[in-house]
Structures are given as structure tokens and as C-alpha cells.
Motif scaffolding. Sequence first.
Motif, PDB file in Angstrom:
ATOM      1  N   PHE A 127      -9.273  25.894 -15.923  1.00  0.00           N
ATOM      2  CA  PHE A 127      -8.154  26.197 -15.038  1.00  0.00           C
ATOM      3  C   PHE A 127      -8.686  26.507 -13.636  1.00  0.00           C
ATOM      4  O   PHE A 127      -8.214  25.962 -12.638  1.00  0.00           O
ATOM      5  N   ASP A 128      -9.719  27.360 -13.603  1.00  0.00           N
ATOM      6  CA  ASP A 128     -10.196  27.960 -12.359  1.00  0.00           C
ATOM      7  C   ASP A 128     -10.544  26.953 -11.273  1.00  0.00           C
ATOM      8  O   ASP A 128     -10.129  27.094 -10.139  1.00  0.00           O
ATOM      9  N   ASP A 174      -3.488  17.815 -12.694  1.00  0.00           N
ATOM     10  CA  ASP A 174      -2.867  18.849 -13.522  1.00  0.00           C
ATOM     11  C   ASP A 174      -3.469  18.816 -14.929  1.00  0.00           C
ATOM     12  O   ASP A 174      -3.378  17.802 -15.613  1.00  0.00           O
ATOM     13  N   TYR A 178      -0.293  27.882 -16.291  1.00  0.00           N
ATOM     14  CA  TYR A 178      -0.186  28.909 -15.245  1.00  0.00           C
ATOM     15  C   TYR A 178       1.132  28.766 -14.493  1.00  0.00           C
ATOM     16  O   TYR A 178       1.857  29.729 -14.297  1.00  0.00           O
ATOM     17  N   ARG A 179       1.424  27.526 -14.074  1.00  0.00           N
ATOM     18  CA  ARG A 179       2.648  27.287 -13.307  1.00  0.00           C
ATOM     19  C   ARG A 179       3.881  27.669 -14.104  1.00  0.00           C
ATOM     20  O   ARG A 179       4.831  28.232 -13.593  1.00  0.00           O
ATOM     21  N   THR A 227      -3.601  24.597 -15.695  1.00  0.00           N
ATOM     22  CA  THR A 227      -2.757  24.753 -14.508  1.00  0.00           C
ATOM     23  C   THR A 227      -1.283  24.610 -14.875  1.00  0.00           C
ATOM     24  O   THR A 227      -0.422  25.290 -14.319  1.00  0.00           O
ATOM     25  N   TYR A 232      -7.551  25.121  -9.929  1.00  0.00           N
ATOM     26  CA  TYR A 232      -6.704  26.038  -9.181  1.00  0.00           C
ATOM     27  C   TYR A 232      -7.326  26.374  -7.830  1.00  0.00           C
ATOM     28  O   TYR A 232      -6.641  26.401  -6.812  1.00  0.00           O
ATOM     29  N   SER A 233      -8.639  26.608  -7.828  1.00  0.00           N
ATOM     30  CA  SER A 233      -9.239  27.002  -6.552  1.00  0.00           C
ATOM     31  C   SER A 233      -9.375  25.819  -5.605  1.00  0.00           C
ATOM     32  O   SER A 233      -9.364  26.003  -4.401  1.00  0.00           O
ATOM     33  N   GLU A 263       0.289  33.583  -4.475  1.00  0.00           N
ATOM     34  CA  GLU A 263       0.316  34.317  -5.742  1.00  0.00           C
ATOM     35  C   GLU A 263       1.338  35.437  -5.750  1.00  0.00           C
ATOM     36  O   GLU A 263       1.592  36.041  -6.785  1.00  0.00           O
ATOM     37  N   ALA A 270      -2.011  25.600  -7.498  1.00  0.00           N
ATOM     38  CA  ALA A 270      -1.312  25.585  -8.782  1.00  0.00           C
ATOM     39  C   ALA A 270      -0.499  24.321  -8.991  1.00  0.00           C
ATOM     40  O   ALA A 270      -0.176  23.969 -10.117  1.00  0.00           O
TER      41      ALA A 270
END
Lengths: 308, 419
Positions: free
Chosen positions: A236-237, A254, A261-262, A258, A240-241, B68, A245
Motif C-alpha cells: 500500500f505504502d 490501484d 484505504y480509499r 489503496t 500511496y506515497s 488525510e 490514494a
Amino acid sequence: MSISSEKPTVRWHIGVFLAPAVLIYTAVMILPLFGTLQLSFFRMIDREAVFVGLENFRTLFFDPRWSASFWNALGNNTWFFIIHMLVQNPIGILLAAILSSPRLRLASAYRTAIFIPTILSFVIVGFGWKLILSPIWGVAPSILDAVGLKMLFAPWLGKEEYALTTLSLISVWQFVGIPMMLIYAALLSIPDDIIEAAECDGVTGMSQFWKVKLPLILPSIGIISVLTFVANFNAFDLIYSAQGALAGPNYATDILGTFLYRTFFGFQLQIGDASMGSTIASIMFLIILAGVCFYLFIIQRRLRRYQF
Amino acid sequence: MTAKLFKGLLLSATLLSSAGLAQAQDVTLTIESWRNDDLSIWQDTIIPAFEAANPGIKIKFTPSAPAEYNAVLNSKLEAGSAGDLITCRPFDASLALYDAGYLASLADLEGMANFSDVAKSAWITDDGANPFCVPMASVIHGFIYNKAAFEAVGVEVPQTEEEFFAALEKIKADATYIPMAMGTNDQWEAATMGYQNIGPNYWKGEEGRNALIKGEQKLTDDAWVEPYRVLAKWKDYLGDGFEAQTYPDSQNLFTLGRAAVYPAGSWEISGFNTQADFEMGAFMPPVKAAGDTCYISDHTDIAIGMNAKTPNAEAAKTFLNWVASSEFATLYANALPGFFPLSSEPVTLEDPLAQEFISWRQKCESTIRSTYQILSRGTPNLENETWNASANVIRGSETPEDAGKRLQDGLASWYEPQK
């Protein structure tokens, strides 16, 4: 005294020694896991959690929009995994083979250098590579320009067709140290007498690697494959970074993490949906469980092990 | 005897006052916010001004990252660990918090009288009875340009769509400057600074927006697809590799003087003022033909409400009343040029760029972003889909018509009036 010695001794130390691990693992892993599974059977209707059975799973798989997002994420995740299996692990094995060669000098320096990215934070890796590949400030376009290959440069992270592969390769760069270390350790543990016996039989060089060393490190390769599988389907990280997202461009990067998370936490104007998020998390859990079981029950049993 | 009494009185007075002081020091209000860019402004300007006027109340400004914020805030509220004061996103995100009982009703807050109905519209229940956040500011969309670049290339500030593209073409031909600084990597700029910026001129602001909410217009109508067709033409004027260009990249390209035009929201003004060392001007989104009524996106963007579970409700209300005052409006508007106060109280702006933006309110019809009210309540979320569609259209991977159809299908799948 004599009576008490007849009783079976209470081996309390077993419990004491197990307790910390069992308690911590239960509190931070097992309880949340079951909490998530439980949440996926409920849905918020008028602010009240209502038991809906498998309704959330039906939505995820049969609602055209949810299923399109889900299969897109699963497909991307599979591609992410394939790249790791095809690039990261062979390179890891190759590096380990080179490092374990007795003629290589400065082996420990290379080993450290290759392992360092693994200990870096995802944020640093994501941000660093984003800068390297930036079409505006990045060094990638200027290096390519210096050798006259500027036309090969594309804004890779911004193109639907390249973005996921680019990110997979960044992740490979980051984590190639892990298979390298594990294989390296396995190669070092092969006793010298086996190698000498092989040499006496005239098996040297490449064929020695293929016929003697590789079969001996197969169990390690199996472990690495499982670790890669679990890590990739939990990833994920990095996405995402690097991409945010929304996993752009057009959801091309995707992956399940992710997507989860979304859905779970919401994004911008979209309000989080804990039930659907848990549904996705449960499916991720089942996918990983299936993959690990496949390895444990099908692959691992067929691997031949050698006793030295 | 009298001396003794006097001493006793003195003693009790000191004791009492120090006890009072100690008690007063206890009230610390924490503000949840996504404006981490404004941290120093709150700490250096706004909070000291409030604390000086209201001894005994301390304010702590604790922002989190904008992307966020909603997720972080929701989890904090659920866990009961959120601050006393909550910065409110407009419309449904905050309405959901109010409905869930996390935000207190501010119907009886005196300060609310200082705001017009339009200003309150983004933070009020659907029946209009309970406002729950004190409006702080709106942002206006437009284009910021590099005056030196325009002079060097010899282009005039464009008024119409045709002039706009002619100007970009000329800047491109000149090749000194990148015509326009925008990327599609982060997606939201394409929607916010692209679609929602130029769009109101095509769907006629509030008229089209309300018609869409009532179901009288569809996203496949020309008024809603036309802005995508215009956006698709932007592609040729964005920098090399705009597909991977991020929002900070675009900001830097412009402030370093490498790009001539920046599709902007007025919130950029304060950042740009400190970064850019050339003179900047602003022009409003170009209209289709000269003399057309112009429409601008004057989006109610930020407000502040009270955590319903705060133990310091009285102190929080004191703060909210102060936020509703013209003192706060003037402080905030001048500390953050580009965030325009919504208060009906008079406010003077000093920044020329901010003055330019706010002057459009007189010339043009104001509207808010089309996707924010009601239309982003369901799944798929229209706002997020609009980000995606706008970025796709600019990259050329989806035609404007397809994008319109996809958005319409998505909206119609859950929104009754559009079915």
C-alpha cells in the motif's frame, strides 16, 4: 513432601514464557482480524449496524462499479506480484550467487549497499524516485539526454501504460536485498565437502550452480516466494506515497491496499465506508491465506530437502 | 484587628485570584484543521490576537495533511480524541459529522447573524434550521499570470476563449515560457483548477448547478461537456511530461518564472507572493464570446465548528463568536490574501492580487463548485470521478463525450432526480 511429588508438576513456566507473545499477538493481530471479518457482515443503515450476511460480498463482486474497481485492483496487484517474482527474485539469486563467490573482493561493501534501500522508509523511496523520474527536475531525463537517449524518456509515473510497472520496479529496487540475503545465507550454509565432491565428479562453474547449489537452495526460494506474495498483496505504502490514494493515472496503479484505504477511510468528499472496507480487507485476507496454504500444502511438501 | 482582617482579606484575595488564574489557564482549545500551510499565521497572528482579547483561553492549532484530514478527523471523532474546534469542509462531509452528532448546532450563536444565507449554505442542515459551522472564507478561481512574460512575448490579457488560446499559442511559439503550468499527476488540479474553474461560464453558474441538482440537466448536456472539450485543448500548452507533473511541481514552475499562466485558486496568492519575484496579475476564466455574462467559482471553502462533546463549550463559543467578528475577518483575509471573508461585516484587503480576484464578485455571477452540494453523497462519488475524468480528458485518454457519459451513468446509478 512425598505426596506433593506424586502430583504431576505444574509447568507454569511454559505459560509464563508464552504469555507475552500470545497476549500481544492476540491483542494486535488476532482480535482486529476477527473484528474486521465481523464488520464485513454488517452494514450501516440509518446509523445502526445491521447484520446483512454476505450482502457486502455480493455488492463487491456483482455490483458493476464495485466489481470493476475490485478486479482492476486485483489485476494490478497480480501484475505487481509477477514483476517481483520475475525480476526481484532472479536478481536476488544472481546477486547472492555473485556475492558468495570467493573471488569477489569487497563483497561485504556490495552486500551492505544493496541492502540499504530495504531499510529506507517508503516515503523516502517514493518521494526520491518521484524526483528522480520527474520530467521537470529529475536526473533521469538529463542522464538520458547526456547519452543521447532523451527520446526514450517518458513521464513514466504519469502514463497509464507504464506507471504500475515503474512502481513495481521501484519496489523491486527497494526490496531486492531481502531475497539476496536469504539466498546468500543458504548458499553459505552448503558444506564445502559437497562442493568438493561435485568438483571431483567434474561438475564445475555454471553447471555446478544449476545441478548442485540450486536444488539445495530451493526451500529458501520457496520461502522467499511466499514472503513476496504476502508483502505484495498487502502492499500500500509505496503506491500511496508516490501516487496518492486515487492511485492515478486513471486507477492504473490501484492495488488492493489503496482500494481498501480509499473505501475504508474515504477520500476527499467520499465518506469512509467501514463495512465495504472490511469486506475488501477480508477478501485480501482470504487471497493471502489461499496463497500461503497453496504453498504450505502443495509446494512445500514436494520440495526435497537434503540433510547435510 | 483591622490590620489582621486586612491581611486575611489580602491573603484570601491572592489565593482566590491565583486559584481563578489556575482554573482559567486550564481551558485550552484545540483546533483540528487541514490548513497546515497556515500554521505560522495562526500561531503568530490569529491566536495571539484572540488570546490577548480573551485571557484565560489558550488556543492550540493542530493541522494535519489536507489529503488525510477527513479520514484522520473521522477516526479521531469516533475515538473521542478530536479537538474542541473542528475546521469544517464544505457541504456533505461536515453535514455527515453533524448528523452523526459530532458537531454542535450553532443556531443560537450570536455571531451567526453576521453571515448571509449564501455564506451559511455550505454548513447548514437541509431544512436550514441548524447551522453548525461559522463560515471563515471562500476561494475564487481564475488564472494567475506572469506580467513580465506577457510583456516579453507581447500578449494581452485574454477576455474570451478565443483570445485565451491565441495567447497560449503565441507564448508556445515564442518558446521562452511554458504556456501553462499544470500537471495531471495529482488529478485534483485538473478538476478544481481546470473543470470547475472554466466550467461556470458554460453551465451558467448557479442556474446550471441547481438544474443539475434538480435533475433538469444532465452531465451529458452540452453545457457540461463543453468545458471538457476546452480542457482537452489545454494538453498542447502544458509543459513536457505534464502527465507526471505534481501540484508542487506546477507551483514551482510558475513561481520560478518558467511558466506564463497558472490556472489557480485564490488560495495560491500568499504562497506565490513570497515565492515569486516577478509581478503577477490575474484574469478571470475567459468567456465564450465578448460581452457574455461572466461566472466565477466563488467557493465557500472553510468554516469552523464545535465538537459536540467538548468539555469547554463556553470557551469554544467565545472563540467562534470572535471568528464571526470583523476583527477576525480582517486579520484572516489580510494574513491569508486569497481566502476571502464571507462575513457581511466590512473588510479591507491590501494585497493587489487579492483585490483583483475579489473585484470579480462585482462584475460576475458567483457560484460554487458544481459537484460539492448533494451530488457527491453517493457511490461512485461525483467529485472523485470528476478528478479522474478531468485528468483523463486532459491526458487525452478519454474523450469529453465519454467522460460526460461515464459521470452521468455514475450519478444516475444512485441519485434519484437524475434517474
